[in-house]
Design a protein around this motif. Structure first.
Motif, mmCIF file in Angstrom:
data_model
loop_
_atom_site.group_PDB
_atom_site.id
_atom_site.type_symbol
_atom_site.label_atom_id
_atom_site.label_comp_id
_atom_site.label_asym_id
_atom_site.label_seq_id
_atom_site.Cartn_x
_atom_site.Cartn_y
_atom_site.Cartn_z
ATOM 1 N N ALA A 119 0.833 -1.206 0.000
ATOM 2 C CA ALA A 119 0.000 0.000 0.000
ATOM 3 C C ALA A 119 0.868 1.257 0.000
ATOM 4 N N LEU A 120 1.920 1.275 0.800
ATOM 5 C CA LEU A 120 2.788 2.453 0.866
ATOM 6 C C LEU A 120 3.529 2.657 -0.452
ATOM 7 N N GLN A 121 3.894 1.567 -1.113
ATOM 8 C CA GLN A 121 4.575 1.676 -2.411
ATOM 9 C C GLN A 121 3.608 2.156 -3.491
ATOM 10 N N ASP A 122 2.413 1.587 -3.532
ATOM 11 C CA ASP A 122 1.442 1.943 -4.570
ATOM 12 C C ASP A 122 1.012 3.402 -4.490
ATOM 13 N N HIS A 123 0.928 3.927 -3.274
ATOM 14 C CA HIS A 123 0.487 5.313 -3.085
ATOM 15 C C HIS A 123 1.652 6.300 -3.119
ATOM 16 N N ASP A 124 2.832 5.838 -3.580
ATOM 17 C CA ASP A 124 4.017 6.709 -3.671
ATOM 18 C C ASP A 124 4.337 7.353 -2.327
ATOM 19 N N ARG A 125 4.151 6.563 -1.279
ATOM 20 C CA ARG A 125 4.359 7.111 0.068
ATOM 21 C C ARG A 125 5.706 6.699 0.651
ATOM 22 N N ALA A 126 6.362 5.666 0.089
ATOM 23 C CA ALA A 126 7.611 5.186 0.661
ATOM 24 C C ALA A 126 8.491 4.564 -0.409
#
Length: 528
Positions: A310-317
Motif C-alpha cells: 500500500a505504501l509503495q502503490d500510493h508513492d508514500r515510501a
C-alpha cells in the motif's frame, strides 16, 4: 512366483495393446463421470484388496489429497486427530502456543519464521530448519494448524524440539532447542525505536499479531517526533504478519483518509465480506508527511506485505531490501459432517493498484513452491501496475522493492557452529556479570558498539575449548555477534534490535534513500 510374473506381463501387454488402438478425441470429463470413477476405485479396493481396509480412512485420504491439490495452503484437519477439548481451549485463549510459524514442505514441517518478540527468537532457530521430533517423539501432524495445536500447552511450560539443519558445507546436524510456550501479543510489536541522528528515526515493527500493534507503532512515532524526527526507516523485515485490521491501521499512519489499503477478491462473496479496505481514522487526525523508507525481506509476509504494498502503490515510501515472501490468501474454515475441519483458500488479496501479492502455485510442484519461497528473482515475468504518479511496481511473488540490496553472505561454518551450540549465550552471562560496569547505558554502547580485544580473545579461547576455532581474520564479524549478545543480556530486545540495526549495513543502505523518498512523496496524489 512364475505365475505372478506371467500375470504381470500379461497385464502389461494388455495395457500396450489398448494404447495401440485408434486415438480417441480428448475432452474434459464431467464431475459426474469423475464421481463414477471414484466410486469404481473405492469398490475395487473394497472387493479385491486382500487387507481389511477402513473405507472412511480411504475416503478421508482422498479428501485430503483433493484439498492439497487445490493449492499449497488449504488442508483438512481430520476428526480422528482433532482433540475437541484442546482445540476449544486453544481458541478460547486458555492454551499458549509455541511462537514459531511452521509450513509443510514435502510433507515435513519446516520453520518459516520465529516471532521476533519471543524468547524463542534468542535460541537460534532458523527458517528452513526441519522439525523432526517433539519431546523425542516423531511428528504426527500433517498441517501447520494441527501442529500448532499439538504443541500448545500451559503458559510458561516448555517443549523440546529436535530440528535438522543443513550447514553451508552441505552437512546435516540436529540441534535441540527447549522452547517456552508464550503469546507474542503479550509483548510489544515495536521492540526498538530510536534516533539514528538528529533528524532520522528507526523503528522495528516485528509483528501484526498483537491487538495493539498499530497502537505500539503510533506511540513510537509520537516519541520520536517529540525528539525532532523528520524522516523514518520503518523496518518490516521478518515481520510474518498477523491481524489485517492492525496492518491497515498501521498503513493509515502514513496514508490519507480514504486511501485504499488492499482489495480482497473472492470466488463467492459472502454477506459482510469487504471487497476494498480503506484508511479510516481512530486516535490520530491526519497522516505523517515526512520521507519514509520501508525495509522488507523474504521473511516479510501476509499482513506486513499489505502495508509495504500500500505504501509503495500510493508513492508514500521507498521500499528497500529483498522481495517479500509472497503469501496473501484469504482462508475460511468449513466443518465437515464427520467432525473434521477443512481450511480452504477462498480469495486473494491485491494491492491498491491491482498487484496480486501471492506467488504462483499452479504449474509447479508443492515442493518447488516452498523451496523457491526465498529465492531472489528479478522483475521478468512478474505482474505489474502503475502507482498514482506512474511508477511501475511489481507483484506476483511478494512485494518487489524499489531498491534491491545485495544478498548477505552466508554464515561461515564456524559461526554456524557457534549458533548451533549456543556458545554466545552460554558465555555472555559470565562476561556481563564481570564487566557489565563497562557498559553503563544502552546509549553509551550504541555510541561505540565494540568490545575490547581482550574480550574477543577470551571468547575465542572459550569457543576453542568447545571445539570451535574462530579464524583470526574474523574479528569484525565476531564483534557484531558478541556486541549484540551483550546488548541482549543487559537490555533485552530493545538493546538487541538497536545494536543490531546500528551494525547492519542494510539499515545504513536504507538510510541513504531518504532523498529518493522525499522526491516520491512530493509526487503523491490524494486518493480518489
Amino acid at each position: 512366483m512364475r505365475g505372478a510374473l506371467l500375470l504381470g506381463l500379461a497385464l502389461s501387454a494388455g495395457v500396450v495393446h489398448a494404447q495401440e488402438g485408434p486415438a480417441s478425441p480428448i475432452r474434459k470429463r464431467t464431475a459426474y463421470e469423475d464421481l463414477q470413477l471414484f466410486s469404481q476405485v473405492l469398490n475395487q479396493i473394497r472387493i479385491n484388496h486382500p487387507d481389511s481396509v477402513d473405507t472412511h480412512e480411504l475416503f478421508m485420504a482422498a479428501v485430503a489429497g483433493m484439498v492439497r491439490a487445490a493449492d499449497p495452503h488449504s488442508y483438512v484437519l481430520p476428526a480422528t486427530r482433532l482433540v475437541p477439548e484442546k482445540e476449544a481451549a486453544m481458541r478460547a485463549g486458555k492454551l499458549y502456543p509455541v511462537p514459531i510459524t511452521f509450513t509443510f514442505y514435502g510433507g515435513s514441517p519446516v520453520v518459516a519464521s520465529v516471532a521476533p518478540s519471543s524468547n524463542a527468537a534468542k535460541l537460534d532457530i532458523l527458517p528452513g530448519d526441519e522439525l523432526v521430533a517433539v519431546d523425542s517423539q516423531p511428528v504426527q501432524a500433517e498441517s501447520a494448524e494441527e501442529l500448532d495445536m499439538s504443541l500448545a500447552g500451559a503458559k510458561g511450560s516448555t517443549v523440546r524440539l529436535s530440528l535438522r539443519r543443513q550447514r553451508l558445507d552441505g552437512s546435516l546436524v540436529t540441534v535441540e532447542r527447549t522452547v517456552e510456550r508464550e503469546r507474542v501479543e503479550e509483548t510489544t510489536a515495536v521492540p526498538a525505536a530510536f534516533m539514528v541522528d538528529r533528524e532520522a528515526g528507526y523503528i522495528r515493527l516485528t509483528t501484526f499479531g498483537t491487538e495493539k500493534a498499530a497502537e505500539d507503532l503510533h506511540t513510537a512515532l509520537a516519541r520520536l517526533e517529540g525528539r525532532g524526527m523528520k524522516r523514518l526507516v520503518l523496518d518490516l523485515r521478518d515481520n510474518g504478519g498477523g491481524s489485517v485490521p492492525e496492518a491497515a491501521k498501521a498503513a493509515g499512519e502514513f496514508l490519507p483518509k480514504g486511501a485504499i489499503v488492499y482489495t480482497a477478491r473472492y470466488r463467492n462473496k459472502a454477506e459482510g465480506d469487504k471487497d476494498t479496505v480503506r484508511v479510516g481514522r481512530s486516535f490520530w487526525s491526519h497522516e505523517k508527511r515526512y520521507p519514509l523508507v520501508v525495509m522488507i525481506n523474504s521473511g516479510t509476509a501476509s499482513a506486513a506485505e499489505l502495508v509495504a504494498g500500500a505504501l509503495q502503490d500510493h508513492d508514500r515510501a521507498v521500499i528497500v531490501g529483498h522481495a517479500s515472501f509472497g503469501k496473501a490468501l484469504l482462508m475460511r474454515g468449513f466443518p465437515l459432517s464427520d467432525g473434521s475441519v477443512m481450511w480452504l483458500v477462498v480469495g486473494h488479496v491485491a494491492t491498491p493498484c491491482g498487484r496480486v501479492i501471492q506467488r504462483q502455485y499452479h504449474g509447479i510442484t508443492r515442493r518447488d513452491y516452498f523451496r523457491l519461497a526465498r529465492a531472489q528473482r528479478d522483475t521478468a515475468g512478474r505482474p505489474s501496475c502503475k502507482t498514482q504518479s506512474g511508477r511501475t511496481v511489481y507483484g506476483g511473488g511478494g512485494i518487489y522493492p524499489d531498491v534491491v540490496l545485495p544478498e548477505p553472505d552466508p554464515a561461515p561454518l564456524w559461526l554456524a557452529r557457534l549458533r548451533e551450540d549456543d556458545l554466545p549465550l552460554k558465555w555472555i552471562g559470565g562476561y556481563v556479570s564481570a564487566e557489565g560496569a563497562s557498559f553503563p547505558t544502552l546509549d553509551s554502547l550504541a555510541a561505540r558498539p565494540t568490545l575490547p580485544a581482550a574480550a574477543l580473545e577470551r571468547f575465542r579461547a572459550f569457543a576453542a575449548a568447545q571445539g570451535v576455532v574462530i579464524p583470526p581474520e574474523e574479528d569484525e564479524r565476531l564483534q557484531r555477534v558478541l556486541v549484540r549478545s551483550v546488548a541482549l543480556a543487559k537490555w533485552g530486545e530493545e538493546g538487541f534490535y538497536r545494536i543490531a540495526a546500528l551494525l547492519d549495513p542494510a539499515v545504513e543502505a536504507a538510510a541513504k534513500q531518504f532523498e529518493r523518498a522525499a522526491t516520491i512523496l512530493s509526487t503523491a496524489k490524494e486518493p480518489e
